[in-house]
Design a protein around this motif. Structure first.
Motif, PDB file in Angstrom:
ATOM      1  N   SER A 205       0.813  -1.215   0.000  1.00 23.56           N
ATOM      2  CA  SER A 205       0.000   0.000   0.000  1.00 23.56           C
ATOM      3  C   SER A 205       0.841   1.257   0.000  1.00 23.56           C
ATOM      4  O   SER A 205       0.330   2.339  -0.298  1.00 23.56           O
ATOM      5  CB  SER A 205      -0.924   0.000   1.223  1.00 23.56           C
ATOM      6  N   GLU A 206       2.138   1.143   0.323  1.00 20.88           N
ATOM      7  CA  GLU A 206       2.979   2.339   0.314  1.00 20.88           C
ATOM      8  C   GLU A 206       3.077   2.957  -1.074  1.00 20.88           C
ATOM      9  O   GLU A 206       3.193   4.179  -1.213  1.00 20.88           O
ATOM     10  CB  GLU A 206       4.374   2.043   0.863  1.00 20.88           C
ATOM     11  N   TRP A 207       3.011   2.139  -2.124  1.00 15.96           N
ATOM     12  CA  TRP A 207       3.120   2.681  -3.475  1.00 15.96           C
ATOM     13  C   TRP A 207       1.885   3.494  -3.840  1.00 15.96           C
ATOM     14  O   TRP A 207       1.989   4.563  -4.464  1.00 15.96           O
ATOM     15  CB  TRP A 207       3.340   1.555  -4.480  1.00 15.96           C
ATOM     16  N   ALA A 208       0.710   3.020  -3.454  1.00  9.39           N
ATOM     17  CA  ALA A 208      -0.502   3.794  -3.691  1.00  9.39           C
ATOM     18  C   ALA A 208      -0.473   5.086  -2.891  1.00  9.39           C
ATOM     19  O   ALA A 208      -0.849   6.155  -3.388  1.00  9.39           O
ATOM     20  CB  ALA A 208      -1.736   2.967  -3.334  1.00  9.39           C
ATOM     21  N   ASN A 209      -0.028   5.009  -1.645  1.00  6.07           N
ATOM     22  CA  ASN A 209       0.063   6.218  -0.823  1.00  6.07           C
ATOM     23  C   ASN A 209       1.044   7.223  -1.406  1.00  6.07           C
ATOM     24  O   ASN A 209       0.792   8.430  -1.380  1.00  6.07           O
ATOM     25  CB  ASN A 209       0.466   5.853   0.609  1.00  6.07           C
ATOM     26  N   MET A 210       2.157   6.748  -1.931  1.00  7.98           N
ATOM     27  CA  MET A 210       3.108   7.662  -2.562  1.00  7.98           C
ATOM     28  C   MET A 210       2.491   8.336  -3.783  1.00  7.98           C
ATOM     29  O   MET A 210       2.703   9.529  -4.014  1.00  7.98           O
ATOM     30  CB  MET A 210       4.371   6.897  -2.965  1.00  7.98           C
ATOM     31  N   ALA A 211       1.715   7.580  -4.553  1.00 12.62           N
ATOM     32  CA  ALA A 211       1.080   8.154  -5.737  1.00 12.62           C
ATOM     33  C   ALA A 211       0.043   9.206  -5.352  1.00 12.62           C
ATOM     34  O   ALA A 211      -0.055  10.262  -5.990  1.00 12.62           O
ATOM     35  CB  ALA A 211       0.438   7.048  -6.574  1.00 12.62           C
ATOM     36  N   PHE A 212      -0.729   8.937  -4.303  1.00  9.94           N
ATOM     37  CA  PHE A 212      -1.697   9.932  -3.842  1.00  9.94           C
ATOM     38  C   PHE A 212      -0.984  11.144  -3.243  1.00  9.94           C
ATOM     39  O   PHE A 212      -1.487  12.277  -3.348  1.00  9.94           O
ATOM     40  CB  PHE A 212      -2.655   9.316  -2.825  1.00  9.94           C
ATOM     41  N   LEU A 213       0.155  10.925  -2.627  1.00  6.76           N
ATOM     42  CA  LEU A 213       0.949  12.045  -2.118  1.00  6.76           C
ATOM     43  C   LEU A 213       1.389  12.956  -3.262  1.00  6.76           C
ATOM     44  O   LEU A 213       1.302  14.187  -3.165  1.00  6.76           O
ATOM     45  CB  LEU A 213       2.160  11.522  -1.350  1.00  6.76           C
ATOM     46  N   VAL A 214       1.840  12.357  -4.353  1.00  3.51           N
ATOM     47  CA  VAL A 214       2.259  13.145  -5.519  1.00  3.51           C
ATOM     48  C   VAL A 214       1.076  13.943  -6.067  1.00  3.51           C
ATOM     49  O   VAL A 214       1.185  15.144  -6.359  1.00  3.51           O
ATOM     50  CB  VAL A 214       2.846  12.225  -6.607  1.00  3.51           C
ATOM     51  N   GLY A 215      -0.079  13.284  -6.207  1.00  2.93           N
ATOM     52  CA  GLY A 215      -1.261  13.979  -6.687  1.00  2.93           C
ATOM     53  C   GLY A 215      -1.698  15.089  -5.746  1.00  2.93           C
ATOM     54  O   GLY A 215      -2.109  16.167  -6.188  1.00  2.93           O
ATOM     55  N   GLY A 216      -1.590  14.845  -4.437  1.00  2.00           N
ATOM     56  CA  GLY A 216      -1.968  15.858  -3.467  1.00  2.00           C
ATOM     57  C   GLY A 216      -1.054  17.064  -3.495  1.00  2.00           C
ATOM     58  O   GLY A 216      -1.518  18.217  -3.384  1.00  2.00           O
ATOM     59  N   ILE A 217       0.239  16.833  -3.649  1.00  2.00           N
ATOM     60  CA  ILE A 217       1.186  17.948  -3.746  1.00  2.00           C
ATOM     61  C   ILE A 217       0.899  18.774  -4.998  1.00  2.00           C
ATOM     62  O   ILE A 217       1.000  20.009  -4.987  1.00  2.00           O
ATOM     63  CB  ILE A 217       2.634  17.421  -3.743  1.00  2.00           C
ATOM     64  N   TRP A 218       0.529  18.113  -6.084  1.00  2.00           N
ATOM     65  CA  TRP A 218       0.177  18.837  -7.305  1.00  2.00           C
ATOM     66  C   TRP A 218      -1.060  19.706  -7.081  1.00  2.00           C
ATOM     67  O   TRP A 218      -1.115  20.849  -7.559  1.00  2.00           O
ATOM     68  CB  TRP A 218      -0.055  17.850  -8.438  1.00  2.00           C
ATOM     69  N   LEU A 219      -2.054  19.182  -6.348  1.00  2.00           N
ATOM     70  CA  LEU A 219      -3.230  19.987  -6.034  1.00  2.00           C
ATOM     71  C   LEU A 219      -2.854  21.219  -5.223  1.00  2.00           C
ATOM     72  O   LEU A 219      -3.387  22.307  -5.435  1.00  2.00           O
ATOM     73  CB  LEU A 219      -4.244  19.157  -5.242  1.00  2.00           C
ATOM     74  N   TRP A 220      -1.962  21.042  -4.270  1.00  2.00           N
ATOM     75  CA  TRP A 220      -1.504  22.186  -3.476  1.00  2.00           C
ATOM     76  C   TRP A 220      -0.751  23.175  -4.367  1.00  2.00           C
ATOM     77  O   TRP A 220      -0.936  24.393  -4.234  1.00  2.00           O
ATOM     78  CB  TRP A 220      -0.607  21.705  -2.346  1.00  2.00           C
ATOM     79  N   HIS A 221       0.063  22.672  -5.265  1.00  2.00           N
ATOM     80  CA  HIS A 221       0.799  23.543  -6.180  1.00  2.00           C
ATOM     81  C   HIS A 221      -0.160  24.355  -7.055  1.00  2.00           C
ATOM     82  O   HIS A 221       0.119  25.525  -7.352  1.00  2.00           O
ATOM     83  CB  HIS A 221       1.730  22.701  -7.058  1.00  2.00           C
ATOM     84  N   LYS A 222      -1.279  23.746  -7.436  1.00  2.00           N
ATOM     85  CA  LYS A 222      -2.269  24.437  -8.255  1.00  2.00           C
ATOM     86  C   LYS A 222      -3.203  25.303  -7.413  1.00  2.00           C
ATOM     87  O   LYS A 222      -4.127  25.910  -7.940  1.00  2.00           O
ATOM     88  CB  LYS A 222      -3.105  23.420  -9.045  1.00  2.00           C
ATOM     89  N   ARG A 223      -2.959  25.357  -6.105  1.00  2.00           N
ATOM     90  CA  ARG A 223      -3.754  26.159  -5.164  1.00  2.00           C
ATOM     91  C   ARG A 223      -5.209  25.712  -5.097  1.00  2.00           C
ATOM     92  O   ARG A 223      -6.116  26.519  -4.836  1.00  2.00           O
ATOM     93  CB  ARG A 223      -3.670  27.652  -5.512  1.00  2.00           C
ATOM     94  N   ILE A 224      -5.439  24.430  -5.319  1.00  2.00           N
ATOM     95  CA  ILE A 224      -6.781  23.873  -5.179  1.00  2.00           C
ATOM     96  C   ILE A 224      -7.058  23.524  -3.715  1.00  2.00           C
ATOM     97  O   ILE A 224      -8.185  23.608  -3.239  1.00  2.00           O
ATOM     98  CB  ILE A 224      -6.956  22.632  -6.065  1.00  2.00           C
ATOM     99  N   ILE A 225      -6.039  23.103  -2.995  1.00  2.00           N
ATOM    100  CA  ILE A 225      -6.161  22.844  -1.567  1.00  2.00           C
ATOM    101  C   ILE A 225      -5.175  23.733  -0.823  1.00  2.00           C
ATOM    102  O   ILE A 225      -4.167  24.177  -1.385  1.00  2.00           O
ATOM    103  CB  ILE A 225      -5.910  21.357  -1.213  1.00  2.00           C
ATOM    104  N   GLN A 226      -5.468  24.000   0.438  1.00  2.00           N
ATOM    105  CA  GLN A 226      -4.579  24.756   1.303  1.00  2.00           C
ATOM    106  C   GLN A 226      -3.672  23.795   2.066  1.00  2.00           C
ATOM    107  O   GLN A 226      -4.040  22.649   2.329  1.00  2.00           O
ATOM    108  CB  GLN A 226      -5.381  25.618   2.279  1.00  2.00           C
ATOM    109  N   TRP A 227      -2.515  24.262   2.453  1.00  2.00           N
ATOM    110  CA  TRP A 227      -1.533  23.380   3.089  1.00  2.00           C
ATOM    111  C   TRP A 227      -1.910  22.988   4.511  1.00  2.00           C
ATOM    112  O   TRP A 227      -1.427  21.974   5.031  1.00  2.00           O
ATOM    113  CB  TRP A 227      -0.156  24.055   3.109  1.00  2.00           C
ATOM    114  N   GLN A 228      -2.777  23.764   5.164  1.00  2.00           N
ATOM    115  CA  GLN A 228      -3.023  23.541   6.594  1.00  2.00           C
ATOM    116  C   GLN A 228      -3.585  22.155   6.891  1.00  2.00           C
ATOM    117  O   GLN A 228      -3.159  21.489   7.846  1.00  2.00           O
ATOM    118  CB  GLN A 228      -3.993  24.605   7.139  1.00  2.00           C
ATOM    119  N   ILE A 229      -4.536  21.706   6.062  1.00  2.00           N
ATOM    120  CA  ILE A 229      -5.202  20.434   6.376  1.00  2.00           C
ATOM    121  C   ILE A 229      -4.283  19.232   6.177  1.00  2.00           C
ATOM    122  O   ILE A 229      -4.103  18.434   7.108  1.00  2.00           O
ATOM    123  CB  ILE A 229      -6.508  20.302   5.572  1.00  2.00           C
TER     124      ILE A 229
END
Length: 339
Positions: A205-229
């Protein structure tokens, strides 16, 4: 994410949801690679059901079906539900989760922008509470992953993998289940579960979590989500698991908790829901820290191995109070006399 306060689609909502779907693609690709056709079938069933029930609910409310479907919120809900489910479930379980998420968790509260609880997690929690045996059957052998599409459809349409007698040896608990069993001495495991990368679970499951981490960082980079949560969620879970492991070395370490289960999916894609999450920066930090702490407590001491859904739903209940508290504090600060 910014909070929505409307029942109808806004011009920016569909764009936001499309970006969320794009960010889910890396983790979804890993998930499908690990689950085979069963994961694909769950994805299609949950998304189609969510869209159909969205159309029905909007039609009954005499709203524009086209406008509601074009915001892609129902697609995101179905997609997130499917990512939480083991492959080769009975076909009606993803459909049931989608129906509960859309009809009750979303439209019963007034539709998009008015729901208190995260719809996807509400639907998933319903299945987890009502059908724990079905949701505990994660396939963990290469033979299961390599099933043909025809065989996978046959199993799904005939009640799911649990009714196939010759599949008993091909099903097993998740890594979090194994860790709980090891702590309770119910599994014949001479050593603790792996805490290093690459040994976290049978399905890695670590590989799936790493992939979601990459996608989440991209969302933060695009300012779709805030870093606080995501930051507060991950840091709190990291601190709790580190302290718990230092006090009791039998508990899994932080690496196991951060890259096992649905941690990164929850931190970046579920806890950041634009409607059910807290609105202000201060409230977001408290909300996410509470969710991260609850994940640790429920995983370690509760009855369910993975706690992301329950932790976020519980903190959804607190969000109105957190937002009101922040408004009150802001008002008090504005009333303070200037020096």
């Amino acid at each position: 994410m910014t909070t929505l306060h409307t029942n109808t689609a806004l011009p920016g909502v569909s764009h936001l949801m499309r970006l969320v779907l794009a960010a889910l693609i890396p983790g979804t690709a890993v998930f499908i690679y690990q689950t085979g056709w069963g994961g694909v079938i769950n994805l299609l069933l949950a998304i189609i059901a969510a869209v159909v029930f969205e159309a029905i609910a909007v039609k009954l409310r005499r709203r524009s079906v086209r406008t509601s479907l074009e915001d892609y919120s129902a697609v995101v809900t179905g997609w997130l539900i499917a990512l939480c489910l083991p492959p080769l479930l009975a076909w009606w379980l993803p459909v049931l989760a989608a129906a509960f998420a859309i009809l009750l968790a979303k439209h019963l509260f007034g539709g998009l922008g008015q729901n208190i609880f995260n719809p996807a997690m509400a639907g998933y929690a319903l299945l987890l509470i009502s059908y724990p045996l079905d949701l505990g059957l994660w396939l963990n052998t290469p033979e299961a992953f390599n099933l043909s599409l025809h065989d996978s459809i046959a199993i799904v349409m005939n009640g799911g993998v649990k009714l196939q007698a010759n599949w008993d040896a091909l099903t097993g608990a998740t890594a979090l289940d194994q860790h709980r069993g090891w702590l309770l001495k119910t599994l014949d495991n001479p050593t603790p579960p792996g805490n290093t990368f690459g040994t976290i679970g049978a399905a890695h499951s670590e590989w799936a979590n790493m992939a979601f981490l990459v996608g989440g960082i991209w969302l933060w980079h695009k300012r779709i989500i805030q870093w606080q949560i995501p930051l507060a969620f991950i840091v709190t879970l990291l601190l709790c698991t580190t302290i718990g492991n230092l006090i009791n070395p039998l508990q899994a370490g932080p690496g196991f908790h951060l890259f096992g289960g649905a941690t990164m999916l929850g931190a970046f894609f579920i806890a950041t829901d634009p409607v059910s999450a807290a609105a202000s920066n201060r409230a977001r930090l408290i909300y996410a820290a509470g969710a991260g702490g609850l994940v640790y407590l429920i995983r370690t001491f509760g009855a369910f191995p993975d706690a992301v859904a329950f932790a976020i739903l519980l903190m959804n209940c607190v969000v109105p109070a957190l937002d009101r508290m922040d408004i009150w504090l802001l008002g008090r600060n504005n009333e303070a006399p200037k020096q």
